[in-house]
Design a protein around this motif. Structure first.
Motif, PDB file in Angstrom:
ATOM      1  N   PRO A 199       0.834  -1.215   0.000  1.00  0.00           N
ATOM      2  CA  PRO A 199       0.000   0.000   0.000  1.00  0.00           C
ATOM      3  C   PRO A 199       0.863   1.258   0.000  1.00  0.00           C
ATOM      4  O   PRO A 199       2.083   1.199   0.177  1.00  0.00           O
ATOM      5  CB  PRO A 199      -0.788  -0.121   1.311  1.00  0.00           C
ATOM      6  N   MET A 200       0.231   2.403  -0.219  1.00  0.00           N
ATOM      7  CA  MET A 200       0.945   3.671  -0.163  1.00  0.00           C
ATOM      8  C   MET A 200       1.494   3.900   1.238  1.00  0.00           C
ATOM      9  O   MET A 200       0.869   3.528   2.226  1.00  0.00           O
ATOM     10  CB  MET A 200      -0.002   4.819  -0.536  1.00  0.00           C
ATOM     11  N   GLU A 201       2.671   4.522   1.295  1.00  0.00           N
ATOM     12  CA  GLU A 201       3.314   4.769   2.584  1.00  0.00           C
ATOM     13  C   GLU A 201       3.835   6.199   2.632  1.00  0.00           C
ATOM     14  O   GLU A 201       4.480   6.657   1.689  1.00  0.00           O
ATOM     15  CB  GLU A 201       4.466   3.794   2.784  1.00  0.00           C
ATOM     16  N   VAL A 202       3.545   6.906   3.720  1.00  0.00           N
ATOM     17  CA  VAL A 202       4.067   8.254   3.926  1.00  0.00           C
ATOM     18  C   VAL A 202       5.398   8.138   4.646  1.00  0.00           C
ATOM     19  O   VAL A 202       5.464   7.707   5.801  1.00  0.00           O
ATOM     20  CB  VAL A 202       3.082   9.125   4.744  1.00  0.00           C
ATOM     21  N   LEU A 203       6.479   8.505   3.974  1.00  0.00           N
ATOM     22  CA  LEU A 203       7.828   8.358   4.527  1.00  0.00           C
ATOM     23  C   LEU A 203       8.279   9.595   5.300  1.00  0.00           C
ATOM     24  O   LEU A 203       9.085   9.487   6.230  1.00  0.00           O
ATOM     25  CB  LEU A 203       8.819   8.062   3.396  1.00  0.00           C
ATOM     26  N   ALA A 204       7.803  10.742   4.908  1.00  0.00           N
ATOM     27  CA  ALA A 204       8.141  12.000   5.607  1.00  0.00           C
ATOM     28  C   ALA A 204       7.045  13.004   5.291  1.00  0.00           C
ATOM     29  O   ALA A 204       6.524  13.023   4.179  1.00  0.00           O
ATOM     30  CB  ALA A 204       9.496  12.528   5.156  1.00  0.00           C
ATOM     31  N   GLU A 205       6.697  13.814   6.286  1.00  0.00           N
ATOM     32  CA  GLU A 205       5.628  14.791   6.081  1.00  0.00           C
ATOM     33  C   GLU A 205       6.088  16.166   6.552  1.00  0.00           C
ATOM     34  O   GLU A 205       6.409  16.359   7.721  1.00  0.00           O
ATOM     35  CB  GLU A 205       4.364  14.376   6.832  1.00  0.00           C
ATOM     36  N   SER A 206       6.155  17.098   5.592  1.00  0.00           N
ATOM     37  CA  SER A 206       6.532  18.493   5.864  1.00  0.00           C
ATOM     38  C   SER A 206       7.850  18.582   6.630  1.00  0.00           C
ATOM     39  O   SER A 206       7.982  19.337   7.591  1.00  0.00           O
ATOM     40  CB  SER A 206       5.420  19.209   6.638  1.00  0.00           C
ATOM     41  N   ARG A 207       8.839  17.814   6.195  1.00  0.00           N
ATOM     42  CA  ARG A 207      10.145  17.821   6.857  1.00  0.00           C
ATOM     43  C   ARG A 207      10.910  19.095   6.475  1.00  0.00           C
ATOM     44  O   ARG A 207      11.124  19.379   5.313  1.00  0.00           O
ATOM     45  CB  ARG A 207      10.945  16.588   6.462  1.00  0.00           C
ATOM     46  N   LYS A 208      11.323  19.837   7.483  1.00  0.00           N
ATOM     47  CA  LYS A 208      11.993  21.128   7.277  1.00  0.00           C
ATOM     48  C   LYS A 208      13.474  20.926   6.987  1.00  0.00           C
ATOM     49  O   LYS A 208      14.140  20.119   7.626  1.00  0.00           O
ATOM     50  CB  LYS A 208      11.803  21.997   8.529  1.00  0.00           C
ATOM     51  N   SER A 209      13.991  21.690   6.016  1.00  0.00           N
ATOM     52  CA  SER A 209      15.418  21.621   5.705  1.00  0.00           C
ATOM     53  C   SER A 209      16.232  22.223   6.847  1.00  0.00           C
ATOM     54  O   SER A 209      15.759  23.104   7.573  1.00  0.00           O
ATOM     55  CB  SER A 209      15.718  22.367   4.405  1.00  0.00           C
ATOM     56  N   SER A 210      17.449  21.742   7.004  1.00  0.00           N
ATOM     57  CA  SER A 210      18.298  22.222   8.100  1.00  0.00           C
ATOM     58  C   SER A 210      18.848  23.613   7.839  1.00  0.00           C
ATOM     59  O   SER A 210      19.149  24.356   8.772  1.00  0.00           O
ATOM     60  CB  SER A 210      19.458  21.249   8.328  1.00  0.00           C
ATOM     61  N   GLU A 211      18.972  24.004   6.564  1.00  0.00           N
ATOM     62  CA  GLU A 211      19.511  25.310   6.197  1.00  0.00           C
ATOM     63  C   GLU A 211      18.482  26.088   5.385  1.00  0.00           C
ATOM     64  O   GLU A 211      17.671  25.505   4.671  1.00  0.00           O
ATOM     65  CB  GLU A 211      20.789  25.150   5.368  1.00  0.00           C
TER      66      GLU A 211
END
Length: 252
Positions: A199-211
């Motif tokens: 099935p579909m999988e959410v691996l990351a959601e709205s992950r903010k960049s470090s820079e």
């Protein structure tokens, strides 16, 4: 002494030497300084007071029938996101906030992967809005993928059931061993495909960049200084041109 021809005298009068250019620049140096320092100050203000923007990334793994075989092609999914679900959310946001969505959302399918990458550039203050927007799109995609997976599973289960009935019928015949073996092989293959569905999988959601993303503050200041330099030189020569034109008009 031979007199210079009139045409050559006219050309000589129109020529401007380096000394003349320097004199014109010094004459209107205040205009140059005004434009140059104004642009520089504005660049510094912009660089240090405009909030930093960060990249927010959501990664989704698409549902697969078998490894490398998508239930819905990534291109189709991206087209649906760009032309249906995103415009719908933008319209909802505009209706409730009386303004446009303050950031863009881009979609890509990294080459040779089952991933859909959503990305937005926004300030920290807008991070909650980004989270809601990405979450809405992920929810729409999840519902669509779940429905597609259910259709594929239903079709496979129906074929497996049909093959099982066929095996039961063939067992009543004495010379149907080869046909039974072929039918059972097909059923096992379909059962393996059914088990391999992911099935579909959410691996990351709205992950903010470090820079922060975008040009650095120092670069913004340098660009402002260069624009101010060019604008200052232009303003100095424009003022000289205007003063010469006024003098000629007054003489005529």
């Amino acid at each position: 002494m031979e007199e210079m021809p009139r045409e050559r005298r006219s050309e000589a009068d129109d020529e401007v030497s380096l000394v003349d250019l320097t004199f014109m620049f010094l004459k209107h140096r205040r205009a140059f300084y005004l434009v140059f320092f104004s642009a520089l100050v504005l660049g510094v203000i912009y660089a240090f007071f405009v909030p930093h923007k960060y990249e927010y990334v959501t990664l989704v793994g698409l549902a697969e029938k078998e490894p490398g075989t998508f239930i819905e092609k990534p291109g189709t999914v991206i087209a649906t996101l760009e032309n249906r679900w995103l415009p719908e959310y933008q319209a909802i946001y505009q209706a409730s906030h009386s303004q446009l969505l303050p950031f863009d959302i881009n979609f890509v399918n990294p080459e040779s992967t089952a991933l859909i990458r959503m990305s937005s550039e926004a300030s920290v203050e807008q991070s909650e809005e980004v989270r809601r927007a990405h979450g809405h799109l992920v929810n729409e995609l999840e519902q669509s993928q779940s429905a597609a997976v259910s259709v594929v599973k239903g079709a496979l289960e129906s074929q497996i059931e049909s093959l099982s009935q066929t095996v039961g019928m063939l067992e009543s015949y004495n010379d149907a061993g080869e046909a039974i073996a072929g039918t059972v092989g097909k059923r096992l293959s379909l059962e393996a495909t059914l088990k391999s569905i992911q099935p579909m999988e959410v691996l990351a959601e709205s992950r903010k960049s470090s820079e922060p993303v975008g040009p650095a503050r120092a670069l913004i200041v340098v660009l402002a200084g260069m624009l101010g330099l060019m604008g200052g030189v232009f303003s100095a020569f424009f003022m000289e041109f205007a003063s010469v034109m006024r003098a000629r008009v007054s003489e005529s």
